[in-house]
Scaffold this motif. Structure first.
Motif, mmCIF file in Angstrom:
data_model
loop_
_atom_site.group_PDB
_atom_site.id
_atom_site.type_symbol
_atom_site.label_atom_id
_atom_site.label_comp_id
_atom_site.label_asym_id
_atom_site.label_seq_id
_atom_site.Cartn_x
_atom_site.Cartn_y
_atom_site.Cartn_z
ATOM 1 N N ASP A 139 21.290 -6.094 0.157
ATOM 2 C CA ASP A 139 22.678 -5.839 -0.238
ATOM 3 C C ASP A 139 22.752 -5.807 -1.758
ATOM 4 O O ASP A 139 21.777 -6.118 -2.440
ATOM 5 N N LYS A 140 23.909 -5.432 -2.259
ATOM 6 C CA LYS A 140 24.065 -5.296 -3.716
ATOM 7 C C LYS A 140 23.732 -6.607 -4.425
ATOM 8 O O LYS A 140 23.121 -6.588 -5.496
ATOM 9 N N THR A 141 24.120 -7.727 -3.828
ATOM 10 C CA THR A 141 23.868 -9.008 -4.502
ATOM 11 C C THR A 141 22.383 -9.179 -4.767
ATOM 12 O O THR A 141 21.969 -9.517 -5.877
ATOM 13 N N LEU A 142 21.562 -8.926 -3.746
ATOM 14 C CA LEU A 142 20.113 -9.066 -3.909
ATOM 15 C C LEU A 142 19.558 -7.926 -4.768
ATOM 16 O O LEU A 142 18.823 -8.157 -5.729
ATOM 17 N N CYS A 143 19.918 -6.699 -4.419
ATOM 18 C CA CYS A 143 19.324 -5.539 -5.090
ATOM 19 C C CYS A 143 19.524 -5.570 -6.593
ATOM 20 O O CYS A 143 18.603 -5.299 -7.353
ATOM 21 N N GLU A 144 20.749 -5.866 -7.030
ATOM 22 C CA GLU A 144 21.060 -5.757 -8.452
ATOM 23 C C GLU A 144 21.166 -7.103 -9.150
ATOM 24 O O GLU A 144 21.512 -7.161 -10.321
ATOM 25 N N GLY A 145 20.911 -8.183 -8.414
ATOM 26 C CA GLY A 145 20.878 -9.498 -9.048
ATOM 27 C C GLY A 145 19.522 -9.686 -9.713
ATOM 28 O O GLY A 145 18.536 -9.075 -9.310
ATOM 29 N N GLY A 185 0.797 -1.223 0.000
ATOM 30 C CA GLY A 185 0.000 0.000 0.000
ATOM 31 C C GLY A 185 0.830 1.273 0.000
ATOM 32 O O GLY A 185 0.399 2.303 0.531
ATOM 33 N N LEU A 186 1.997 1.219 -0.619
ATOM 34 C CA LEU A 186 2.864 2.403 -0.675
ATOM 35 C C LEU A 186 2.152 3.591 -1.327
ATOM 36 O O LEU A 186 1.503 3.445 -2.356
ATOM 37 N N ASP A 187 2.274 4.760 -0.694
ATOM 38 C CA ASP A 187 1.758 6.001 -1.282
ATOM 39 C C ASP A 187 2.878 6.850 -1.855
ATOM 40 O O ASP A 187 2.677 7.596 -2.803
ATOM 41 N N ALA A 188 4.053 6.812 -1.216
ATOM 42 C CA ALA A 188 5.133 7.697 -1.660
ATOM 43 C C ALA A 188 6.494 7.041 -1.427
ATOM 44 O O ALA A 188 6.685 6.289 -0.468
ATOM 45 N N TYR A 189 7.403 7.337 -2.329
ATOM 46 C CA TYR A 189 8.783 6.859 -2.189
ATOM 47 C C TYR A 189 9.699 8.061 -2.383
ATOM 48 O O TYR A 189 9.577 8.788 -3.366
ATOM 49 N N VAL A 190 10.575 8.285 -1.414
ATOM 50 C CA VAL A 190 11.465 9.434 -1.464
ATOM 51 C C VAL A 190 12.897 8.901 -1.347
ATOM 52 O O VAL A 190 13.191 8.116 -0.446
ATOM 53 N N ALA A 191 13.755 9.290 -2.257
ATOM 54 C CA ALA A 191 15.121 8.771 -2.202
ATOM 55 C C ALA A 191 16.087 9.674 -2.930
ATOM 56 O O ALA A 191 15.711 10.432 -3.825
ATOM 57 N N TYR A 192 17.340 9.588 -2.487
ATOM 58 C CA TYR A 192 18.457 10.255 -3.145
ATOM 59 C C TYR A 192 19.268 9.114 -3.747
ATOM 60 O O TYR A 192 19.442 8.076 -3.105
ATOM 61 N N PRO A 193 19.771 9.268 -4.981
ATOM 62 C CA PRO A 193 20.404 8.116 -5.642
ATOM 63 C C PRO A 193 21.629 7.600 -4.892
ATOM 64 O O PRO A 193 22.473 8.393 -4.460
ATOM 65 N N MET A 194 21.702 6.325 -4.717
ATOM 66 C CA MET A 194 22.902 5.701 -4.151
ATOM 67 C C MET A 194 22.865 4.202 -4.462
ATOM 68 O O MET A 194 21.879 3.529 -4.175
ATOM 69 N N THR A 195 23.963 3.725 -5.041
ATOM 70 C CA THR A 195 24.090 2.302 -5.322
ATOM 71 C C THR A 195 24.109 1.564 -3.988
ATOM 72 O O THR A 195 24.783 2.027 -3.073
ATOM 73 N N PRO A 196 23.408 0.467 -3.814
ATOM 74 C CA PRO A 196 22.721 -0.319 -4.838
ATOM 75 C C PRO A 196 21.207 -0.142 -4.870
ATOM 76 O O PRO A 196 20.532 -0.994 -5.426
ATOM 77 N N THR A 197 20.670 0.942 -4.313
ATOM 78 C CA THR A 197 19.209 1.070 -4.361
ATOM 79 C C THR A 197 18.727 2.118 -5.371
ATOM 80 O O THR A 197 17.530 2.355 -5.473
ATOM 81 N N SER A 198 19.648 2.742 -6.122
ATOM 82 C CA SER A 198 19.213 3.720 -7.143
ATOM 83 C C SER A 198 18.185 3.110 -8.082
ATOM 84 O O SER A 198 17.228 3.771 -8.495
ATOM 85 N N GLY A 220 14.887 4.956 0.322
ATOM 86 C CA GLY A 220 15.902 3.968 -0.022
ATOM 87 C C GLY A 220 17.268 4.597 -0.028
ATOM 88 O O GLY A 220 17.418 5.773 -0.374
ATOM 89 N N THR A 221 18.268 3.812 0.359
ATOM 90 C CA THR A 221 19.627 4.342 0.414
ATOM 91 C C THR A 221 20.620 3.197 0.613
ATOM 92 O O THR A 221 20.259 2.028 0.548
ATOM 93 N N SER A 222 21.885 3.585 0.863
ATOM 94 C CA SER A 222 22.896 2.624 1.283
ATOM 95 C C SER A 222 23.506 3.175 2.573
ATOM 96 O O SER A 222 23.035 4.200 3.097
ATOM 97 N N GLY A 223 24.547 2.529 3.065
ATOM 98 C CA GLY A 223 25.088 2.906 4.376
ATOM 99 C C GLY A 223 25.406 4.386 4.527
ATOM 100 O O GLY A 223 25.047 5.015 5.525
ATOM 101 N N GLY A 224 26.058 4.971 3.525
ATOM 102 C CA GLY A 224 26.457 6.373 3.621
ATOM 103 C C GLY A 224 25.252 7.300 3.749
ATOM 104 O O GLY A 224 25.243 8.232 4.557
ATOM 105 N N GLY A 225 24.232 7.027 2.977
ATOM 106 C CA GLY A 225 23.009 7.830 3.051
ATOM 107 C C GLY A 225 22.274 7.566 4.359
ATOM 108 O O GLY A 225 21.674 8.473 4.942
#
Lengths: 283, 543
Positions: free
Chosen positions: B339-345, B190-203, B246-251
């Protein structure tokens, strides 16, 4: 809506003589006027940061989001995007808006989010007991800068004009009635409205004398003239003694973020159908 | 398949995966690329099998080389019978030599279509019918279909059958990335909104949701930084919209102040946290499982949170949906730790859309002047209302507050509020206990166990079946599903913890719950375990 209903019974903890009282009463009166003009009181949301100004969330009987230092603007932007029917007002401190949260302020002006940002600019960190802020005068002796600041102050009006703000104003807590008028105009404005309020801090930086001597209301100024607004904004540098204009410096019309984004809704959307359609395309 | 960044290796790998999928196989694709835009060495490994797999093996049956690096750097993967298909102008040697630049020039095709020549040659070498390739291209080539088919046909015709892959009759399953599975799960929740700043691996999750925002009826926004992301999301949630970031560790570092605000002000939010190696920038396009303790402890003060770590797209779908539900029901932050393996696999994914459990409705408040945003209740969950409710004040507060949301530093109220949040944590824990929070796989009746979390579960299950290990994967890590976990371990003695970090973060968490590992296998070079490497490493500690 009675006065009783716009103020909560929460105990007020501002210092005697604090400029926040003036801002609170001016905002309360401006809200009352807006409600009389037809604004639904249930649709008003106040977002505050952290610091003395932020206690406004406790004292005004409106929906509120008492946020954290520097983060009023993104919270307000999110609320407005989520529900454009709400009237969203931010009260932020000068440390809040101009130091910790500067990037948000610039971006909010850039994207013309339909919110009103009121900066309680007392030019000192009060609640952390007297350090300089981005708008303290050059050479300000604070507890972290006993020898005086080594950097000149920011000019928030010039900054907001350069960032694309469509409503730029300045008020002063020594002129309550004018302030209320500016707040009303800011709330009426469609788009990002910015008000820098020169506020006295009774305890750490009581610039009442300076403001009483130099503050004057803008008259005969063309608010549609960007160059004139910029010149007026730079008339006073937040350090020197000289004329300090208050009033509306600039007003422009530009599509708001919320209009440009065309708010979407899940109404009528069936997640299972969306998911099935996307999965089918991945086969 | 390999080449330079810019050669379209990811898309080409996806097409190969689709061809194998249309030949009746379940597929998995690993994509490896350095952090640069053009040049370097990119490669994709596609694995096809009658059953679902989520990890690669070291040896390969076919190599599709657009450049010399692809042969040189992967020579160790080549075994007796491996067929190498090369761009004859770029690569020395190889079984099938495709004069890619000649074909492109003769057909008037742009350089990026070079990989279609190789795919055509591969299809023939693998004995795959042209019709399958043509159908896959028609469905999945976005630009210049006719030209791509033409150059693929040239590759097909100059190749010959080397190593025929038997066609199976299974119908193709969708091939999606972990990011897409998470996005679909959020939509399901039931997502209404997604807010994110680009960052690998969730871009790519941001891109996926932005592309499908219209169909899904969601707002997708990319603001100035992760601090704004998190605070905007809380603004959305305060106004009643189910929101994820969505983000990665740095974000996530930048989001932690907002995470604590979410905990203290009891405003729900879902954070998709895609891990990559740190500290700091680390290796942006590679993989790690080193942010578990960061996710468990991020934010000042004490507050309940949900942390889930799905290991494959099916779990990712289920638990992203549940995360939204649980975050809202209990008004807590939830972290989907991937993690990157799951996200981008990319995986053949049988998405269980119909059977995902729902956490149940949100407790709604009664509008009116008596409404209290932080009403003290038995389970610690206060009824929710949003601004706009008639005659109602909705006051949320980062400060310690009373039931109405007004700031207080009163010791009694402060303690009551801390206890309220703790009760909410207990209620969340009880809800998790009712859900399938621990996955069991491998050799299910084995008397020794491999314990893992996140994307390593696929390699663990395969090795577990080969080497006689039960695989136990807690999918929920906070609140830790202790009873379920102990039940899943029941009857096992030796317990080996497998994880992709150097400190043994899951092992530490287990110790906190009184479970001691007998051995551990850790990998922290940014690359996921291959089945072979895990098997070898496991053999060293638990023969």
């Amino acid at each position: 809506m009675t006065e009783q209903k716009l103020v909560t019974p929460a105990q007020n903890t501002w210092c005697p003589g604090c400029g926040n009282f003036v801002i609170q009463f001016a905002l309360r009166d401006a809200l009352r006027a807006a409600i009389e003009r037809g604004t639904d009181p249930d649709s008003i949301v106040l977002v505050t940061g952290i610091g003395c100004h932020a206690k406004m969330a406790d004292y005004l009987a409106v929906n509120s989001f008492y946020a954290i230092h520097g983060r009023t603007v993104p919270v307000a932007t999110g609320i407005k995007m989520a529900n454009p029917d709400l009237s969203v007002i931010c009260c932020a401190g000068d440390g809040d808006a101009y130091a910790e949260g500067l990037d948000h302020l610039v971006f909010s002006a850039k994207r013309n989010s339909d919110i009103t940002v009121i900066v309680h600019n007392n030019r000192v960190y009060g609640l952390t007991t007297g350090q300089y802020t981005p708008t303290s005068p050059y050479g300000f002796r604070g507890r972290s800068t006993p020898a005086g600041t080594v950097e000149p102050p920011l000019n928030p009006l010039a900054l907001m004009l350069s960032s694309g703000a469509t409503f730029v104003a300045r008020g002063c807590t020594r002129r309550k009635k004018d302030l209320e008028g500016i707040f009303s105009e800011a709330m009426e404005h469609r788009g990002f409205a910015f008000v820098d309020v020169l506020q006295v801090c009774a305890t750490y930086f009581n610039a009442a004398d300076v403001y009483d001597r130099f503050v004057y209301p803008l008259e005969g100024h063309d608010t549609g003239d960007f160059a004139a607004a910029f010149r007026k904004a730079r008339e006073w540098d937040y350090t020197s003694e000289g004329p300090i204009a208050t009033g509306i410096f600039y007003r422009a019309s530009r599509p708001t973020l919320e209009e440009t984004m065309k708010p979407v809704s899940r109404a009528g959307k069936v997640p299972a159908e969306t998911i099935a359609k996307i999965l089918e395309a991945r086969k | 398949m390999g080449g330079k960044a810019g050669d379209g290796i990811n898309s080409a790998g996806y097409l190969v995966a689709q061809i194998l999928s249309h030949a009746g196989y379940r597929v998995y694709m690993y994509f490896d690329y350095p952090s640069l835009i053009k040049g370097g060495h990119n490669f994709a490994i596609v694995r096809a099998s009658p059953e679902r797999k989520g990890a690669v093996r070291e040896a390969v049956d076919f190599v599709l080389a657009l450049n010399q690096d692809t042969l040189d750097l992967h020579r160790w993967r080549i075994r007796e019978g491996t067929v190498t298909i090369c761009d004859g102008w770029q690569v020395k040697g190889g079984d099938v030599r495709v004069p890619v630049p000649d074909i492109l020039r003769e057909e008037g095709a742009p350089p990026v279509m070079g990989n279609s020549c190789l795919i055509g040659a591969f299809a023939r070498a693998a004995g795959i019918r042209w019709e399958i390739l043509a159908e896959v291209f028609a469905r999945h080539v976005r630009k210049g279909l006719e030209m791509n088919l033409k150059v693929a046909r040239r590759g097909y015709e100059l190749s010959r059958e080397y190593r025929a892959i038997r066609e199976l009759d299974a119908r193709p399953a969708p091939i999606i990335s972990g990011n897409e599975a998470i996005g679909l799960g959020l939509i399901h929740g039931g997502l209404d909104a997604y807010v994110a700043y680009p960052m690998t691996p969730t871009s790519n999750l941001l891109h996926f949701l932005a592309e499908n925002a219209g169909d899904a009826g969601i707002t997708v926004f990319h603001p100035e930084n992760e601090i704004a992301v998190m605070l905007m999301a809380l603004g959305f949630a305060y106004a009643g919209k189910r929101t994820a970031v969505g983000t990665s560790g740095g974000g996530f570092c930048l989001m932690t102040e907002g995470l604590s605000l979410s905990g203290g002000a009891e405003i729900p939010v879902v954070v998709v946290l895609g891990q990559r190696p740190g500290p700091s920038t680390g290796m942006p396009t590679y993989t790690a499982q080193s942010d578990l303790h960061f996710a468990l402890h991020a934010g000042q003060g004490e507050f309940p949170r949900l942390v889930v770590a799905p290991g494959d797209p099916m779990q990712a779908f289920t638990w992203s949906s549940l995360s939204l539900d649980l975050a809202w029901k209990y008004q807590v932050p939830a972290i989907v730790l991937c993690d990157k393996t799951l996200c981008e696999g990319y995986y053949s994914a049988d998405i269980p859309a119909g059977d995902v459990p729902r956490a149940g409705g949100v407790k709604a408040g009664e509008p009116g002047p008596g409404y209290k945003r932080y009403l003290l209740t038995e389970d610690g969950v206060s009824p929710l209302l949003f601004p706009g409710a008639p005659g109602t004040l909705v006051k949320v507060n980062s400060y310690t507050h009373d039931e109405a949301g007004i700031t207080t530093e009163d010791p009694t109220v402060a303690a009551l509020m801390a206890e309220k949040r703790a009760r909410k944590g207990k209620a969340l824990e009880a809800a998790v206990a009712e859900l399938p929070a621990v996955f069991t796989g491998g050799t299910k009746d084995a008397e020794r166990a491999l314990v893992c979390w996140g994307s390593t579960v696929s390699a663990c299950c395969e090795v577990g079946r080969e080497r006689n290990f039960r695989v136990v994967q807690p999918v929920v890590l906070s609140p830790f599903p202790r009873e379920q976990f102990l039940a899943a371990l029941g009857g096992t003695g030796d317990l080996v913890v497998v994880e992709e970090n150097s400190c043994g973060q899951l092992e530490m968490l287990l110790a906190r719950h009184g479970v001691r590992a007998t051995a551990s296998v850790r990998k922290y070079d940014g690359r996921p375990f291959s089945v072979d490497e895990l098997s070898r490493r496991l053999g060293e500690v638990a023969p």
